[in-house]
Design an enzyme around this catalytic site. Structure first.
Site, PDB file in Angstrom:
ATOM      1  N   CYS A 117     -50.525   8.832  25.960  1.00  0.00           N
ATOM      2  CA  CYS A 117     -49.827   9.238  27.184  1.00  0.00           C
ATOM      3  C   CYS A 117     -50.762   9.823  28.237  1.00  0.00           C
ATOM      4  O   CYS A 117     -50.370   9.967  29.393  1.00  0.00           O
ATOM      5  CB  CYS A 117     -48.720  10.231  26.851  1.00  0.00           C
ATOM      6  SG  CYS A 117     -47.462   9.567  25.730  1.00  0.00           S
ATOM      7  N   HIS A 257     -46.584  14.244  33.038  1.00  0.00           N
ATOM      8  CA  HIS A 257     -46.191  13.166  32.129  1.00  0.00           C
ATOM      9  C   HIS A 257     -44.720  13.330  31.778  1.00  0.00           C
ATOM     10  O   HIS A 257     -44.255  14.430  31.459  1.00  0.00           O
ATOM     11  CB  HIS A 257     -47.052  13.216  30.871  1.00  0.00           C
ATOM     12  CG  HIS A 257     -46.552  12.347  29.762  1.00  0.00           C
ATOM     13  ND1 HIS A 257     -46.258  11.015  29.944  1.00  0.00           N
ATOM     14  CD2 HIS A 257     -46.275  12.627  28.461  1.00  0.00           C
ATOM     15  CE1 HIS A 257     -45.836  10.508  28.794  1.00  0.00           C
ATOM     16  NE2 HIS A 257     -45.838  11.461  27.881  1.00  0.00           N
ATOM     17  N   ASN A 287     -39.735   7.686  28.631  1.00  0.00           N
ATOM     18  CA  ASN A 287     -41.168   7.905  28.475  1.00  0.00           C
ATOM     19  C   ASN A 287     -41.845   6.556  28.260  1.00  0.00           C
ATOM     20  O   ASN A 287     -41.714   5.950  27.203  1.00  0.00           O
ATOM     21  CB  ASN A 287     -41.414   8.838  27.283  1.00  0.00           C
ATOM     22  CG  ASN A 287     -42.889   9.080  27.003  1.00  0.00           C
ATOM     23  OD1 ASN A 287     -43.753   8.496  27.622  1.00  0.00           O
ATOM     24  ND2 ASN A 287     -43.165   9.944  26.043  1.00  0.00           N
TER      25      ASN A 287
END
Length: 363
Positions: A117, A257, A287
């Protein structure tokens, strides 16, 4: 010679058409809209279906083609493509090579960067270094993941989190006080037990046993990851602000994020940054790992103004995390209004005429 820096001059993005909402998710696994919204904050997520396209390169290619049209940079002018992804189409060739080939970037080289990520954050710093060298003028940095390809839809704790999507930015040189100013990046190597995919690599090669044991999916211990993510992202955001004499009042945007709405809100709150200053799209995007940061830029582009002070932060497997500070390079509303469809239509003008027209607008 004037000092060169790397500035973002455009953003392109792509998300699949198919939307998986919480009502459908609750028919797949034992969950509910209320449970998902309270714990994660995801209402819908985009899913790449096999009949629509294939792999991460499919999404990145469409994002990159949009980026080229928006910026007026011809494919032949691109010199480097960096793809931040944890879900490459293949072990090899690289996703970057596929994007380059499908976009006709005949003068570019490229490579993939895998930092989960945090990948886009690292790739942005890497791309900026190539620009600052003075040897490159057009660098495309992509971030995106086909997360549904490694999501276990029998695991109610993880499957509501993830979605698919990709976005990319164009980096170009500037001598103005704009672009990527500073970055703080970390990896501690301690996160395997809490966040990993156990099989598929050289340490645990695919076999009937690994497939039967469902070891080719994301495994996450949510509480441990949550704790590390909040503390680490909050710490680096404060570090980057202190290093650059930034205050909550002088930061225009925090781009975190998109892992969990509660994580984003906690990081912003601890850094003293107001909700209105935080880019959030997890509610309708989920996500998408390496795609979350550039997808935020893609959606919020019309609100960005030249000179805006933007702080990015991300946290991912490894554990890997960091923060970047950049000064935005153009008025997003002005650029976003110039939709490629308004100027470029197959059979109306040639590709070369389109790029010439777009380059004239930018000048």
């Amino acid at each position: 010679m004037e000092k060169l820096n790397a500035v973002i001059t455009g953003v392109g993005g792509y998300v699949p058409d198919y939307i998986l909402d919480n009502e459908e998710m609750s028919r797949i696994v034992d969950t509910s809209d209320e449970w998902i919204m309270q714990r994660i904050g995801v209402k819908t997520r985009h899913i790449l279906k096999a009949e629509q396209g294939s792999g991460t390169s499919y999404m990145m290619t469409r994002a990159a083609k949009q980026l080229l049209l928006k910026t007026g940079v011809a494919p032949e002018e691109v010199e480097l493509v960096i793809c931040a992804t944890t879900t490459p189409d293949y072990h090899f060739p690289s996703t970057a090579s596929l994007v380059i080939g499908q976009c006709g970037m005949t003068n570019a080289f490229g490579f993939d960067m895998e930092a989960a990520c945090a990948g886009f954050l690292y790739a942005l710093e890497t791309g900026a270094s190539f620009i600052r060298s003075g040897r490159y003028k057009h660098v495309v940095v992509c971030g995106g993941d086909h997360m549904s390809s490694m999501t276990n839809y029998e695991d109610r704790n993880t499957c509501p989190i993830f979605g698919d999507g990709a976005a990319c930015v164009m980096l170009e040189p500037t001598t103005e006080d704009l672009g990527l100013v500073d970055g703080v990046y970390h990896v501690d190597g301690k996160g395997y037990d809490n966040l990993h995919m156990a099989a598929g690599g050289s340490a645990c090669m695919p076999s009937h046993e690994t497939v039967d044991a469902r070891q080719h999916f994301v495994y996450q211990e949510g509480r441990a990851v949550y704790k590390h993510a909040v503390i680490d992202m909050m710490t680096v955001v404060k570090d980057i602000m202190k290093r650059n004499d930034l205050t909550p009042e002088t930061v225009n945007w925090l781009v975190p994020h998109q892992a969990n709405i509660n994580i984003e809100e906690s990081v912003a709150d601890k850094a003293g940054i107001r909700k209105e200053q935080v880019m959030i799209n997890i509610d309708h995007m989920g996500n998408s790992s390496g795609g979350t940061l550039p997808l935020c830029l893609w959606e919020y582009e019309p609100q960005l103004k030249k000179g805006d002070k933007v702080v990015f932060t991300a946290f991912g497997a490894g554990f890997s995390w960091g923060a970047s500070y950049l000064i935005w390079g153009y008025d997003g509303a002005h650029e976003a209004a110039k939709s490629p469809a308004d100027f470029y239509k197959e059979g109306t003008i040639s590709r070369e005429e389109w790029y010439a027209k777009r380059a004239a607008q930018r000048d």
